[in-house]
Design an enzyme around this catalytic site. Structure first.
Site, PDB file in Angstrom:
ATOM      1  N   HIS A 199      -7.384  -7.641   7.208  1.00  9.54           N
ATOM      2  CA  HIS A 199      -6.659  -7.050   8.111  1.00  9.54           C
ATOM      3  C   HIS A 199      -7.741  -6.899   9.044  1.00  9.54           C
ATOM      4  O   HIS A 199      -8.104  -7.488  10.244  1.00  9.54           O
ATOM      5  CB  HIS A 199      -6.233  -5.889   8.139  1.00  9.54           C
ATOM      6  N   HIS A 217       1.417  -1.234  -0.518  1.00 19.75           N
ATOM      7  CA  HIS A 217       0.554   0.132  -0.146  1.00 19.75           C
ATOM      8  C   HIS A 217       1.056   0.949   0.412  1.00 19.75           C
ATOM      9  O   HIS A 217       0.354   2.217  -0.663  1.00 19.75           O
ATOM     10  CB  HIS A 217      -0.713   0.287   1.093  1.00 19.75           C
ATOM     11  N   GLU A 247      -8.486   0.386  11.140  1.00 21.45           N
ATOM     12  CA  GLU A 247      -8.438  -1.041  10.323  1.00 21.45           C
ATOM     13  C   GLU A 247      -9.999  -1.137   9.729  1.00 21.45           C
ATOM     14  O   GLU A 247     -10.399  -1.023   8.238  1.00 21.45           O
ATOM     15  CB  GLU A 247      -8.166  -2.255  10.457  1.00 21.45           C
ATOM     16  N   TYR A 287       0.791   4.709  -2.685  1.00 22.73           N
ATOM     17  CA  TYR A 287       1.214   5.697  -2.760  1.00 22.73           C
ATOM     18  C   TYR A 287       2.119   7.005  -3.932  1.00 22.73           C
ATOM     19  O   TYR A 287       1.669   7.596  -4.259  1.00 22.73           O
ATOM     20  CB  TYR A 287       0.836   6.438  -1.700  1.00 22.73           C
ATOM     21  N   ASP A 302      -7.393  -5.680   0.942  1.00 26.42           N
ATOM     22  CA  ASP A 302      -7.078  -5.937   1.936  1.00 26.42           C
ATOM     23  C   ASP A 302      -7.310  -5.052   3.350  1.00 26.42           C
ATOM     24  O   ASP A 302      -7.335  -5.966   4.032  1.00 26.42           O
ATOM     25  CB  ASP A 302      -5.653  -5.784   1.840  1.00 26.42           C
ATOM     26  N   GLU A 303      -7.678  -4.253   3.269  1.00 29.13           N
ATOM     27  CA  GLU A 303      -7.855  -3.565   4.858  1.00 29.13           C
ATOM     28  C   GLU A 303      -9.014  -3.969   5.428  1.00 29.13           C
ATOM     29  O   GLU A 303      -8.911  -4.716   6.298  1.00 29.13           O
ATOM     30  CB  GLU A 303      -8.215  -1.884   4.459  1.00 29.13           C
TER      31      GLU A 303
END
Ligand code: FES
Ligand SMILES: [Fe+2]
Ligand SMILES: [Fe+2]
Lengths: 81, 376
Positions: free
Chosen positions: B242, B119, B205, B123, B238-239
């Site tokens: 998590h 991630h 998260e 950015y 993905d988050e």
């Protein structure tokens, strides 16, 4: 049959996940992943039994199910919160 | 207890607690105390992606079309996300690995952190495309008061746990004076710090990304910054995973399925855990206010965004037994779900059918300038 508390009783559509059945009947239900790993669709199962075709990874309590990846095995009663 | 990278005690990992038992020795996954972490590892690896695979070049043209207030929203969100992933790329490793006692959880944490570094790298990929030299953006992250305020709040629980663990691993339990400051280290206190830290990570998260996700996807609804949106969808996927892992850890504790002392602590610290979550909700609302201080963007304003944060918070607080403190019953931004679903994630946004958006009917050829003084 799927009895949705505070809404109505609907006919489960064969080959559809429970989530898709609920959506077909325009009942608001939350979802994100639609694959059993996020828990957004977490719903209470009040009566009946369901089966999973993909392993549900999201946390669910003993009386909860993930409609996005489960299929009713009998008539069921659920409560969407 | 001193940390060792290969514990020579022939212990049974199936009877170890998740944390604060023996250090892990053999990295084996043929047997697991908590199978869920092995499943999460497999799922996370199946999500593997590289930022460079996503073409963001069209975003450069789009960015020039944004109004100044929209540029502020876009860039500020990227800065905030950069902060969050900077913390998450290292902290679970540094805070949790030294105290984890089962191999499947150890590897899950490493896998999780690794994806946070993807991630972070994305950015740079996005910003380099927009600016060539993005260093002024990165430099501002450690100067911007709004971001620093959040950083302090997120890192304090990690830092507290890390420091106490270091004292415990070098000096053991007891009262220790370090540089004139006295610290009381007991196992109970360590576990309490761990519990609060896990709750803070869970809140991170669960909601800390969602104001920024909503803005990104609102741009995408107008067919703007779609390369960026594609990357953010991969990140959001993905988050969600998590979050599932921290929910499992917290619930394994609370339901007495791991260390029984952690179940007591969960009970004892419920109020503090609620505070941590509600505080994160407040900060996200303040973030929405900061974003929109120079004006709203089409399809979003501060009020609706705050309602969305409350809506998400309700769902995610109830998942860890903290109830549903907010009064929002239905999803104020239903179109968000389309971007958060795995079905659409590999598809370019313009190819997928997303139609439920309130200004979706607006001709996408209209330029941002036409809305110069359009205020929501
Ligand atoms: S929508 Fe993600 S678990 Fe059902
Ligand atoms: Fe991340
Ligand atoms: Fe994360």
């Amino acid at each position: 049959m799927v009895d949705i508390k505070h809404h109505k009783t609907v006919q489960h559509q064969p080959n559809k996940s429970l989530l898709e059945t609920i959506e077909v009947h325009n009942i608001e239900i939350q979802y994100h992943c639609r694959e059993g790993y996020c828990g957004a669709c977490r719903t209470k199962l009040l009566k009946g039994e369901v089966e999973y075709k993909t392993d549900p990874l999201a946390f669910i309590d003993d009386n909860e199910i993930l409609p996005c990846c489960c299929f009713p095995l009998s008539s069921i009663e659920i409560e969407i919160d | 207890m001193k940390y060792t990278t290969f514990n020579q005690i022939n212990n049974n990992p199936l009877t170890e607690p998740m944390f604060f038992g023996n250090p892990v020795n053999v990295a084996r996954y043929d047997q697991q105390k908590h199978q869920i972490f092995e499943k999460l590892i497999e799922k996370q690896i199946s999500f593997f992606w590289r930022p460079e695979e996503v073409d963001v070049s069209k975003d450069r043209v789009d960015f020039q079309k944004l109004s100044d207030s929209e540029k502020h929203i876009f860039i500020s969100n990227l800065k905030y996300q950069t902060l969050l992933d900077s913390i998450q790329g290292r902290s679970p490793n540094i805070a949790f690995l030294p105290i984890i006692s089962i191999p499947e959880l150890e590897t899950w944490v490493e896998t999780w952190s690794f994806f946070e570094t993807i991630h972070s790298r994305s950015y740079t990929h996005i910003l380099r495309n927009l600016f060539g030299d993005p260093s002024s953006i990165f430099n501002d992250i450690v100067e911007n008061e709004e971001i620093k305020k959040r950083a302090a709040d997120i890192s304090k629980y990690y830092d507290d746990l890390i420091f106490a663990t270091q004292l415990w691993q070098t000096l053991g339990e007891g009262v220790h004076t370090v540089k004139g400051v006295t610290h009381t280290i007991t196992m109970r206190e360590l576990k309490k710090k761990l519990y609060l830290c896990m709750n803070s990570v869970n809140a991170l998260e669960a909601i800390r990304f969602y104001v920024s996700f909503a803005c990104t996807f609102a741009f995408a609804e107008r067919e703007l910054m779609e390369g960026n949106s594609k990357i953010i969808r991969l990140i959001a996927r993905d988050e969600n995973l998590h979050l599932t892992s921290t929910q499992h850890v917290i619930n394994l504790w609370a339901k007495g399925k791991d260390d029984p002392e952690m179940a007591e602590i969960a009970e004892e610290c419920k109020e503090e855990a609620t505070e941590i979550f509600l505080n994160a909700v407040e900060q996200e609302k303040e973030w929405a206010a900061f974003l929109f201080q120079h004006g709203s963007m089409i399809g979003l304003n501060k009020e609706i965004l705050c309602q969305y944060v409350e809506f998400i918070a309700n769902h995610r607080m109830s998942a860890i037994g903290l109830g549903q403190p907010f009064d929002v019953k239905s999803n104020p931004l239903p179109w968000m779900n389309n971007y958060l679903s795995s079905d659409n994630v590999q598809v370019a946004p313009q190819e997928s059918e997303i139609s439920s958006y309130l200004v979706g009917q607006i001709d996408s050829e209209v330029s941002a300038d036409d809305f110069g003084d359009f205020d929501l």
